[in-house]
Design a protein around this motif. Structure first.
Motif, short mmCIF file in Angstrom:
data_model
loop_
_atom_site.label_atom_id
_atom_site.label_comp_id
_atom_site.label_asym_id
_atom_site.label_seq_id
_atom_site.Cartn_x
_atom_site.Cartn_y
_atom_site.Cartn_z
N ASN A 189 36.68 35.74 33.04
CA ASN A 189 37.10 37.14 33.02
C ASN A 189 37.46 37.64 34.42
O ASN A 189 38.45 38.35 34.61
CB ASN A 189 35.99 38.01 32.42
CG ASN A 189 35.81 37.78 30.93
OD1 ASN A 189 36.70 37.24 30.25
ND2 ASN A 189 34.67 38.17 30.40
N HIS A 190 36.66 37.24 35.41
CA HIS A 190 36.95 37.67 36.78
C HIS A 190 38.22 37.01 37.29
O HIS A 190 39.05 37.66 37.97
CB HIS A 190 35.77 37.35 37.69
CG HIS A 190 35.77 38.11 38.98
ND1 HIS A 190 36.62 37.79 40.03
CD2 HIS A 190 35.05 39.19 39.41
CE1 HIS A 190 36.40 38.61 41.04
NE2 HIS A 190 35.46 39.48 40.69
N MET A 221 41.24 38.72 36.00
CA MET A 221 41.44 39.97 36.72
C MET A 221 42.14 39.73 38.06
O MET A 221 43.07 40.44 38.45
CB MET A 221 40.09 40.66 36.96
CG MET A 221 40.18 41.98 37.70
SD MET A 221 38.57 42.54 38.30
CE MET A 221 38.28 41.36 39.64
N LYS A 265 46.86 31.15 31.28
CA LYS A 265 45.56 31.66 30.86
C LYS A 265 44.52 30.55 30.76
O LYS A 265 43.42 30.76 30.23
CB LYS A 265 45.67 32.35 29.49
CG LYS A 265 46.65 33.51 29.44
CD LYS A 265 46.21 34.67 30.32
CE LYS A 265 47.16 35.86 30.19
NZ LYS A 265 46.77 36.97 31.08
N GLU A 279 45.78 38.87 37.54
CA GLU A 279 46.59 40.05 37.25
C GLU A 279 46.86 40.85 38.53
O GLU A 279 47.95 41.39 38.73
CB GLU A 279 45.88 40.92 36.21
CG GLU A 279 46.67 42.14 35.77
CD GLU A 279 45.99 42.92 34.66
OE1 GLU A 279 46.41 44.07 34.40
OE2 GLU A 279 45.02 42.39 34.07
N LYS A 280 45.86 40.92 39.40
CA LYS A 280 45.98 41.68 40.64
C LYS A 280 46.87 40.99 41.65
O LYS A 280 47.60 41.64 42.41
CB LYS A 280 44.58 41.91 41.22
CG LYS A 280 44.54 42.87 42.39
CD LYS A 280 43.10 43.13 42.81
CE LYS A 280 43.02 44.09 43.98
NZ LYS A 280 41.59 44.35 44.39
#
Length: 274
Positions: free
Chosen positions: A196-197, A200, A241, A203-204
């Protein structure tokens, strides 16, 4: 990591296996690693272990032709033992810098990252706590058991190599010892937290290179790695992913780094994104 101009950089992981100093820390369960403790952990033994660890790191440098740009480590008591390690004469020239946080593990061991500042340009780091909030897992353990549970945080270090963004996760997931109820789910949760991290961060920072490494206490084929961290056996199946654990084919071919009851396993793993 390989740049188009042919430059190679070494990224790895090394389990230092109970690198404790000889001092009593009242906040940690370090009694076995004291001069009067079970292991009779004297200054001479400590210095010998430091020399042995440095010898291995030096040998890897000679085998690879370069020092590790990034070297994740696990089972270290504190920052002091790493400061002592990087000053060992066999590896002092590498000029390793340290990223470490004191964590909540009941045994008192942490993870950390060593990096060469001439190669890796540090930007930020985070000690990600092992929590149960937001998990998709249907827990076997009771709420009380989960509230009591403590383990190592997961370290994330973000920086650049030749201008390209890298995020490195260093983990030491919960042990298999004692066949504790729901132990596999605890490791599943560790994979879920990292994943999950990492998504993130992806995406950033679009295009960021991500490496998940550590003592996972699971094989790359176990659910923590294959399902929760989205590890894919074949590189051609890896999407943006997913992650690729290069040791899956080795494990399936019958090789490993530890054996138990006649079966080989590989628990010290690296996984990379596409």
């Amino acid at each position: 990591a390989q740049k188009k101009d042919g430059k190679n950089y070494v990224i790895g992981f090394y389990n230092l296996e109970n690198l404790f100093d000889t001092y009593d820390d009242p906040a940690k369960n370090d009694e076995e690693f004291l001069p009067e403790g079970k292991n009779k952990w004297t200054e001479a033994k400590y210095q010998k272990k430091l020399q042995n660890m440095a010898k291995v790191i030096r040998s890897m440098k000679e085998e690879n032709g370069a020092w590790h740009a990034l070297l994740g480590v696990s089972e270290i008591e504190n920052r002091l033992v790493l400061e002592d390690l990087v000053m060992e004469p066999q590896i002092a020239e590498a000029n390793y810098q340290i990223v470490h946080y004191d964590g909540p593990d009941r045994r008192g061991v942490d993870v950390a990252l060593l990096y060469k500042p001439e190669v890796f340009k540090f930007i930020e780091s985070e000690s990600i706590p092992f929590t149960f909030e937001g998990s998709s897992i249907d827990w076997i353990q009771s709420q009380e058991e989960r509230d009591y549970f403590r383990t190592r945080d997961i370290l994330m270090v973000h920086g650049t190599i030749d201008g390209e963004h890298f995020a490195v996760y260093v983990a030491h997931l919960p042990s298999r010892s004692g066949g504790k109820k729901g132990g596999n789910q605890l490791r599943d949760r560790g994979g879920e937290i990292m994943y999950n991290h990492a998504m993130m961060m992806q995406e950033k920072y679009p295009g960021i290179k991500i490496v998940c490494m550590g003592d996972m206490n699971d094989n790359p084929t176990d659910t923590s790695m294959a399902e929760y961290l989205h590890g894919r056996e074949f590189r051609e199946d890896v999407t943006d992913k997913d992650f690729f654990p290069p040791f899956t084919s080795m494990l399936k071919a019958g090789f490993g780094s530890l054996a138990y009851q006649g079966a080989w396993s590989i628990y010290d793993l690296r996984l990379v994104n596409n």
